[in-house]
Design a protein around this motif. Structure first.
Motif, PDB file in Angstrom:
ATOM      1  N   SER A 142       0.809  -1.217   0.000  1.00 32.96           N
ATOM      2  CA  SER A 142       0.000   0.000   0.000  1.00 32.96           C
ATOM      3  C   SER A 142       0.847   1.275   0.000  1.00 32.96           C
ATOM      4  O   SER A 142       0.340   2.347  -0.315  1.00 32.96           O
ATOM      5  CB  SER A 142      -0.943  -0.001   1.211  1.00 32.96           C
ATOM      6  OG  SER A 142      -0.216   0.057   2.423  1.00 32.96           O
ATOM      7  N   LYS A 143       2.131   1.156   0.317  1.00 28.34           N
ATOM      8  CA  LYS A 143       3.002   2.331   0.360  1.00 28.34           C
ATOM      9  C   LYS A 143       4.045   2.347  -0.757  1.00 28.34           C
ATOM     10  O   LYS A 143       4.805   3.306  -0.884  1.00 28.34           O
ATOM     11  CB  LYS A 143       3.713   2.403   1.715  1.00 28.34           C
ATOM     12  CG  LYS A 143       2.762   2.613   2.893  1.00 28.34           C
ATOM     13  CD  LYS A 143       3.505   2.585   4.217  1.00 28.34           C
ATOM     14  CE  LYS A 143       2.552   2.763   5.392  1.00 28.34           C
ATOM     15  NZ  LYS A 143       3.256   2.687   6.700  1.00 28.34           N
TER      16      LYS A 143
ATOM     17  N   ASP B  92       6.006   2.800  -4.163  1.00 28.55           N
ATOM     18  CA  ASP B  92       5.910   3.810  -5.212  1.00 28.55           C
ATOM     19  C   ASP B  92       5.459   3.234  -6.556  1.00 28.55           C
ATOM     20  O   ASP B  92       4.872   3.946  -7.376  1.00 28.55           O
ATOM     21  CB  ASP B  92       7.264   4.509  -5.400  1.00 28.55           C
ATOM     22  CG  ASP B  92       7.621   5.397  -4.219  1.00 28.55           C
ATOM     23  OD1 ASP B  92       6.699   5.751  -3.445  1.00 28.55           O
ATOM     24  OD2 ASP B  92       8.818   5.725  -4.055  1.00 28.55           O
TER      25      ASP B  92
ATOM     26  N   LYS C 154      -3.515   5.253  -1.302  1.00 31.08           N
ATOM     27  CA  LYS C 154      -3.544   4.840  -2.706  1.00 31.08           C
ATOM     28  C   LYS C 154      -4.979   4.873  -3.210  1.00 31.08           C
ATOM     29  O   LYS C 154      -5.939   4.741  -2.448  1.00 31.08           O
ATOM     30  CB  LYS C 154      -3.030   3.404  -2.855  1.00 31.08           C
ATOM     31  CG  LYS C 154      -1.575   3.199  -2.486  1.00 31.08           C
ATOM     32  CD  LYS C 154      -0.646   3.627  -3.607  1.00 31.08           C
ATOM     33  CE  LYS C 154       0.799   3.261  -3.266  1.00 31.08           C
ATOM     34  NZ  LYS C 154       1.743   3.752  -4.292  1.00 31.08           N
ATOM     35  N   ARG C 155      -5.130   4.988  -4.532  1.00 27.45           N
ATOM     36  CA  ARG C 155      -6.454   4.794  -5.111  1.00 27.45           C
ATOM     37  C   ARG C 155      -6.823   3.324  -4.917  1.00 27.45           C
ATOM     38  O   ARG C 155      -6.023   2.430  -5.208  1.00 27.45           O
ATOM     39  CB  ARG C 155      -6.456   5.146  -6.596  1.00 27.45           C
ATOM     40  CG  ARG C 155      -7.852   4.981  -7.205  1.00 27.45           C
ATOM     41  CD  ARG C 155      -7.861   5.014  -8.706  1.00 27.45           C
ATOM     42  NE  ARG C 155      -9.152   4.558  -9.207  1.00 27.45           N
ATOM     43  CZ  ARG C 155      -9.376   4.174 -10.459  1.00 27.45           C
ATOM     44  NH1 ARG C 155      -8.383   4.170 -11.333  1.00 27.45           N
ATOM     45  NH2 ARG C 155     -10.579   3.776 -10.833  1.00 27.45           N
TER      46      ARG C 155
END
Length: 339
Positions: A74-75, A77, A99-100
């Motif tokens: 989720s983090k 890049d 995040k989307r």
């Protein structure tokens, strides 16, 4: 993409088809209970893709998924979008990740049978849908609300079609084993599904209830009231509660409460177009099936196409390759303008 423990491989398969067709590579963080099967499936798909296109490891699966691996995804890049198919906790975590997120959250699909319905056909549809894979599907019929004037006929039709009817005593015995009580932190408790019974066979449920039916029995059913745990919880078992109601309006009202605002799936059996319209507006679900089994909502016997990620929470609906693309507008000003 996050996978559920139920239907790990089918969900992965649908995601692979849609996401790869849209030009993406995918990293799956499956539920730990379905991680091995997901990894096995991914290896086979990667072999096929490499053979046809020469691209290797387009699909990746974390074989030992943890909360930490979810947080890293989720983090990261290089992760542009997250796709979640699962329960409320993982959906909430994804939506607050930054995040989307396209989220296919929980459901508790409800059925209404009114006085104008083809009762025999309605009973057969409920059996076909709710017995599919022992009612593990998120779109599967979980509770049926039937108007009083056709209630006895509907119950008899279910039994005639091969479903096994539990008595009130048998239902309560099964309920005591299939659900546990959990403290909600406010001094009260609520029913929670016993995972040992999720996806259990009708024979196993019948044995737990102290009943016995033919080996060909695909679904159990029993009369229940609107507040019963089998009505209010997404129970994922081939046992469907049938709730008698005074009239159609009451049926829709009680069905809406039992669906809990998930806006996932609902089914009606009726020949009254006004009733269909009223229920469709009231429920406002992503999938709304008229006069058929739940699986018709995913193109199995009805219009449409199959995808196991039904994005109810975030509103994208039944996902397609277009769901996983970026829509662009390209504009040319002055140059190439011919008068």
């Amino acid at each position: 993409a996050i996978l559920p423990v139920t239907h790990s491989v089918p969900t992965l398969t649908g995601n692979v088809i849609n996401m790869v067709a849209a030009g993406n590579a995918v990293v799956f963080n499956p539920h730990p209970g379905g991680a091995k099967s997901a990894a096995l499936a991914a290896r086979e798909y990667n072999r096929a893709i490499a053979k046809e296109l020469g691209i290797e490891n387009l699909i990746c699966v974390i074989e030992n998924p943890t909360l930490e691996s979810f947080e890293q995804i989720s983090k990261h890049d290089l992760i542009a979008i997250m796709v979640i198919t699962g329960g409320p906790a993982v959906v909430k975590a994804a939506m607050t990740s930054g995040k989307r997120a396209i989220c296919a959250g929980p459901g508790n699909p409800v059925v209404v049978v009114d006085e104008t319905a083809d009762i025999a056909a309605a009973a057969q549809s409920v059996i076909e849908g709710a017995s599919f894979d022992n009612n593990l599907l998120c779109i599967g019929e979980k509770a049926v609300f039937v108007v009083d004037s056709v209630f006895k006929e509907f119950m008899a039709s279910l039994e005639s079609a091969g479903a096994g009817k539990l008595t009130g005593t048998q239902l309560e015995k099964l309920t005591g084993m299939a659900f546990t009580q959990k403290d909600d932190g406010g001094g009260c408790s609520h029913a929670v599904v016993n995972r040992d019974f999720v996806g259990a066979s009708p024979a196993r449920l019948a044995a737990a209830a102290g009943a016995s039916f033919s080996d060909r029995c695909e679904l159990l059913f029993a009369e229940a009231d609107k507040s019963h745990p089998y009505v209010q919880e997404e129970q994922m078992m081939p046992m469907v509660p049938i709730v008698p109601v005074a009239d159609f309006a009451t049926a829709v009202e009680q069905a809406k409460v039992a669906e809990h605002g998930y806006r996932h799936s609902a089914i009606i059996h009726s020949t009254n177009v006004g009733h269909m319209t009223h229920m469709g507006r009231q429920m406002d679900t992503t999938i709304f099936v008229k006069n058929g089994p739940c699986v018709a909502g995913l193109g199995l016997g009805g219009e449409g196409y199959l995808s196991y990620s039904v994005a109810t929470t975030t509103g994208e609906g039944i996902t397609t390759p277009k769901t996983f693309t970026r829509v662009r507008r390209c504009v040319m000003v002055e140059n190439l303008r011919i008068v």
